[in-house]
Design a protein around this motif. Structure first.
Motif, PDB file in Angstrom:
ATOM      1  N   ARG A  41       9.829 -15.130   5.045  1.00 56.91           N
ATOM      2  CA  ARG A  41      11.087 -14.398   4.905  1.00 56.91           C
ATOM      3  C   ARG A  41      10.841 -12.921   5.239  1.00 56.91           C
ATOM      4  NH1 ARG A  41      12.119 -18.883   5.041  1.00 56.91           N
ATOM      5  NH2 ARG A  41      13.383 -20.157   3.636  1.00 56.91           N
ATOM      6  N   GLU A  42      11.907 -12.224   5.596  1.00 52.66           N
ATOM      7  CA  GLU A  42      11.776 -10.843   6.066  1.00 52.66           C
ATOM      8  C   GLU A  42      11.064  -9.951   5.055  1.00 52.66           C
ATOM      9  OE1 GLU A  42      12.383  -9.473   8.917  1.00 52.66           O
ATOM     10  OE2 GLU A  42      13.299 -11.189   9.919  1.00 52.66           O
ATOM     11  N   ARG A  43      11.438 -10.050   3.782  1.00 51.28           N
ATOM     12  CA  ARG A  43      10.869  -9.141   2.789  1.00 51.28           C
ATOM     13  C   ARG A  43       9.406  -9.453   2.496  1.00 51.28           C
ATOM     14  NH1 ARG A  43      15.299  -9.031  -2.004  1.00 51.28           N
ATOM     15  NH2 ARG A  43      15.439 -11.231  -1.420  1.00 51.28           N
ATOM     16  N   ALA A  44       8.997 -10.718   2.689  1.00 48.84           N
ATOM     17  CA  ALA A  44       7.620 -11.094   2.393  1.00 48.84           C
ATOM     18  C   ALA A  44       6.677 -10.836   3.561  1.00 48.84           C
ATOM     19  CB  ALA A  44       7.560 -12.576   2.002  1.00 48.84           C
ATOM     20  N   TYR A  45       7.215 -10.659   4.748  1.00 50.33           N
ATOM     21  CA  TYR A  45       6.368 -10.585   5.942  1.00 50.33           C
ATOM     22  C   TYR A  45       5.404  -9.393   5.939  1.00 50.33           C
ATOM     23  CZ  TYR A  45       5.066 -10.820  10.893  1.00 50.33           C
ATOM     24  OH  TYR A  45       4.377 -10.895  12.075  1.00 50.33           O
ATOM     25  N   PRO A  46       5.850  -8.174   5.625  1.00 51.53           N
ATOM     26  CA  PRO A  46       4.894  -7.048   5.623  1.00 51.53           C
ATOM     27  C   PRO A  46       3.729  -7.263   4.655  1.00 51.53           C
ATOM     28  CG  PRO A  46       7.144  -6.227   5.616  1.00 51.53           C
ATOM     29  CD  PRO A  46       7.229  -7.706   5.371  1.00 51.53           C
ATOM     30  N   ASP A  47       4.006  -7.797   3.476  1.00 47.70           N
ATOM     31  CA  ASP A  47       2.929  -8.058   2.517  1.00 47.70           C
ATOM     32  C   ASP A  47       1.975  -9.124   3.043  1.00 47.70           C
ATOM     33  OD1 ASP A  47       3.946  -6.182   0.765  1.00 47.70           O
ATOM     34  OD2 ASP A  47       5.085  -7.642  -0.404  1.00 47.70           O
ATOM     35  N   ALA A  48       2.532 -10.129   3.723  1.00 47.83           N
ATOM     36  CA  ALA A  48       1.683 -11.179   4.302  1.00 47.83           C
ATOM     37  C   ALA A  48       0.748 -10.589   5.347  1.00 47.83           C
ATOM     38  CB  ALA A  48       2.559 -12.272   4.918  1.00 47.83           C
ATOM     39  N   LEU A  49       1.237  -9.649   6.148  1.00 48.55           N
ATOM     40  CA  LEU A  49       0.393  -9.006   7.151  1.00 48.55           C
ATOM     41  C   LEU A  49      -0.705  -8.158   6.510  1.00 48.55           C
ATOM     42  CD1 LEU A  49       2.943  -7.909   9.916  1.00 48.55           C
ATOM     43  CD2 LEU A  49       1.511  -9.961   9.818  1.00 48.55           C
ATOM     44  N   GLU A  50      -0.389  -7.512   5.401  1.00 51.70           N
ATOM     45  CA  GLU A  50      -1.408  -6.732   4.701  1.00 51.70           C
ATOM     46  C   GLU A  50      -2.539  -7.632   4.214  1.00 51.70           C
ATOM     47  OE1 GLU A  50      -1.780  -3.434   4.285  1.00 51.70           O
ATOM     48  OE2 GLU A  50      -0.090  -3.260   5.679  1.00 51.70           O
ATOM     49  N   VAL A  51      -2.168  -8.775   3.655  1.00 48.27           N
ATOM     50  CA  VAL A  51      -3.185  -9.710   3.179  1.00 48.27           C
ATOM     51  C   VAL A  51      -3.990 -10.255   4.343  1.00 48.27           C
ATOM     52  CG1 VAL A  51      -3.565 -11.903   1.983  1.00 48.27           C
ATOM     53  CG2 VAL A  51      -1.867 -10.301   1.106  1.00 48.27           C
ATOM     54  N   LEU A  52      -3.334 -10.555   5.462  1.00 50.64           N
ATOM     55  CA  LEU A  52      -4.040 -11.041   6.642  1.00 50.64           C
ATOM     56  C   LEU A  52      -5.063 -10.015   7.118  1.00 50.64           C
ATOM     57  CD1 LEU A  52      -4.475 -13.023   9.005  1.00 50.64           C
ATOM     58  CD2 LEU A  52      -2.538 -11.890  10.169  1.00 50.64           C
ATOM     59  N   ALA A  53      -4.647  -8.764   7.197  1.00 45.22           N
ATOM     60  CA  ALA A  53      -5.568  -7.709   7.638  1.00 45.22           C
ATOM     61  C   ALA A  53      -6.760  -7.624   6.697  1.00 45.22           C
ATOM     62  CB  ALA A  53      -4.832  -6.373   7.719  1.00 45.22           C
ATOM     63  N   LYS A  54      -6.513  -7.730   5.408  1.00 46.34           N
ATOM     64  CA  LYS A  54      -7.598  -7.693   4.421  1.00 46.34           C
ATOM     65  C   LYS A  54      -8.579  -8.830   4.639  1.00 46.34           C
ATOM     66  CE  LYS A  54      -8.402  -7.805  -0.589  1.00 46.34           C
ATOM     67  NZ  LYS A  54      -7.737  -7.901  -1.920  1.00 46.34           N
ATOM     68  N   VAL A  55      -8.040 -10.015   4.909  1.00 49.47           N
ATOM     69  CA  VAL A  55      -8.887 -11.192   5.160  1.00 49.47           C
ATOM     70  C   VAL A  55      -9.740 -10.978   6.408  1.00 49.47           C
ATOM     71  CG1 VAL A  55      -8.817 -13.615   5.907  1.00 49.47           C
ATOM     72  CG2 VAL A  55      -7.435 -12.861   3.961  1.00 49.47           C
TER      73      VAL A  55
END
Length: 456
Positions: free
Chosen positions: A438-452
């Motif tokens: 969902r739109e609101r969750a996408y930026p946080d998902a990208l932050e976690v991906l970058a961390k991984v």
């Protein structure tokens, strides 16, 4: 009480209870209701008939019915509140290892797995308008058994749309409507038979579909220019994803396109074009379908799963003339025909150009998401970004990256599971889908991906 059966229930809803009067009417009613709740035939929240109505239906006294209800309320199977009647209670799971419980426990915080669009963007209002118009104008015969090829309204609408949007030569009499891509692939496998070449890497489930329907699977390499047509031999067909190869994301090079069609003409083989996300191109206009180069040797498969949603179960095949009757016969003996009302609604959506507007809006939304992904990952090696709903991020150690992702509650795809024969020395990477969140969750998902990816 030889039979328990209530034909009225609440507001005309039927209530079926298994007979069991060996220990008396009240005990029999209690056991029947208890079993119905335990077995899930009466789901949580279901409102039960009033005791007066139930007593009349079953031929028992109201006192017997009330006593049975009271006992089950005391046991926790039912709830009773003033003004809301008697309802089935929500029971805790008796098996903590049940699939439902495990699925809930393991649900990821962030889902970047490929394969699905943003289903929250489904054009519900436009679909409802199209559905109303379709039902209002549909002839009565539309509700009867239909042509296995599909409704002529949808085949005609698709003929125009595929011609102008994807460059497909698609007369209505050469289109067969299916219940999604998988059914189309299964029907083709049964009709064509023999060995079928499939891209390596590629989607394992599609290989399973081919094998399950009697076909042999032969891997054919994919490199930076797409499928290696020079590796093809005597196979009856080759299945390709030319617009945006899955999972590497490469677009089939023009020379490879010509090589594929040359192979098909010389060998009498068929090219099966899976155009699963061909509408979504971001660096220029969408690349035209391969089918336009050799309509007599290419079977074109499309679907509404990525543009609208997988739940519609609507796909289409554009076939060379010599395959139409054979595929239609296979469809007839598979499920007779795809459901009709959805076909009529989609035809209306296409004819009103609401479908085009929706696809354009989705293309802009997914391009923004793609750009956000690239901005966040910076200098990392990301492939397959020109089109589609997923990208391939190269990593040095796929297993380690997946372990970190799981620890962070992030679900992603990975390249390793797509090879026909996994082994040492294969390229490694994470397959990132940016359609699902969902739109609101996408930026946080990208932050976690970058961390991984940063190892943190």
């Amino acid at each position: 009480m030889d039979d328990f059966w209530s034909g009225i229930g609440v507001d005309g809803v039927d209530l079926h209870l298994e007979p069991d009067a060996a220990n008396g009417r009240r005990a029999g009613l209690e056991r029947a209701l208890r079993d119905a709740v335990r077995e899930g035939r009466l789901s949580p929240g279901t409102r039960l008939p009033a005791t007066r109505r139930l007593a009349v239906e079953l031929g028992i006294s109201r006192g017997t019915a009330k006593a049975a209800y009271d006992q089950l309320v005391a046991e926790g199977y039912l709830t009773a509140r003033q003004g809301s009647g008697t309802r089935v209670a929500s029971l805790p799971s008796v098996d903590p290892d049940a699939p439902e419980a495990v699925a809930r426990a393991r649900a990821p915080r962030f889902d970047l797995r490929p394969g699905s669009p943003d289903v929250g963007a489904f054009p519900a209002a436009a679909w409802l308008r199209a559905l109303r118009r379709a039902i209002a104008t549909a002839p009565s015969l539309a509700y009867d058994y239909g042509d296995p090829r599909g409704r002529i309204e949808l085949r005609t609408a698709l003929s125009g749309y595929l011609g102008r949007a994807r460059g497909v030569i698609a007369p209505p009499d050469r289109i067969v409507i299916t219940s999604g891509y998988v059914q189309g692939l299964a029907l083709l496998t049964r009709v064509l038979g023999g060995d079928i070449a499939m891209e390596d890497p590629g989607l394992p489930f599609h290989r399973d579909v081919v094998r399950h329907n009697g076909g042999g699977v032969v891997p054919v390499r994919v490199d930076e220019r797409g499928v290696c047509a020079q590796d093809l031999g005597e196979e009856s067909a080759v299945i390709v994803t030319p617009a945006h190869q899955y999972p590497t994301g490469v677009t089939l090079h023009p020379e490879r396109r010509r090589a594929l069609t040359d192979w098909a003409r010389a060998r009498g083989g068929m090219i099966v074009e899976d155009d699963y996300d061909g509408e979504f191109r971001y660096d220029r206009q969408p690349v035209g379908a391969l089918q336009g180069m050799a309509p007599g040797r290419v079977v074109y498969l499309g679907t509404a799963s990525k543009t609208l949603g997988p739940a519609l179960r609507l796909g289409w095949m554009v076939l060379p003339p010599h395959l139409v009757d054979r595929v239609a016969d296979a469809k007839l003996h598979s499920d007779h025909h795809t459901e009709t009302i959805g076909q009529l609604a989609l035809a209306e959506l296409i004819d009103s150009h609401a479908y085009d507007r929706h696809v354009r809006a989705c293309r802009l939304r997914y391009r923004r998401r793609r750009d956000q992904l690239l901005d966040r990952l910076g200098e990392r090696r990301v492939r397959g970004i020109a089109a589609g709903l997923h990208a391939l991020v190269e990593v040095a150690d796929e297993a380690e990256a997946l372990s970190r992702a799981e620890a962070e509650g992030l679900a992603v795809g990975h390249l390793g599971g797509h090879w026909h024969t996994p082994g040492e020395g294969r390229p490694q990477g994470l397959v990132i889908g940016y359609g699902t969140p969902r739109e609101r969750a996408y930026p946080d998902a990208l932050e976690v991906l970058a961390k991984v990816l940063d190892g943190g």
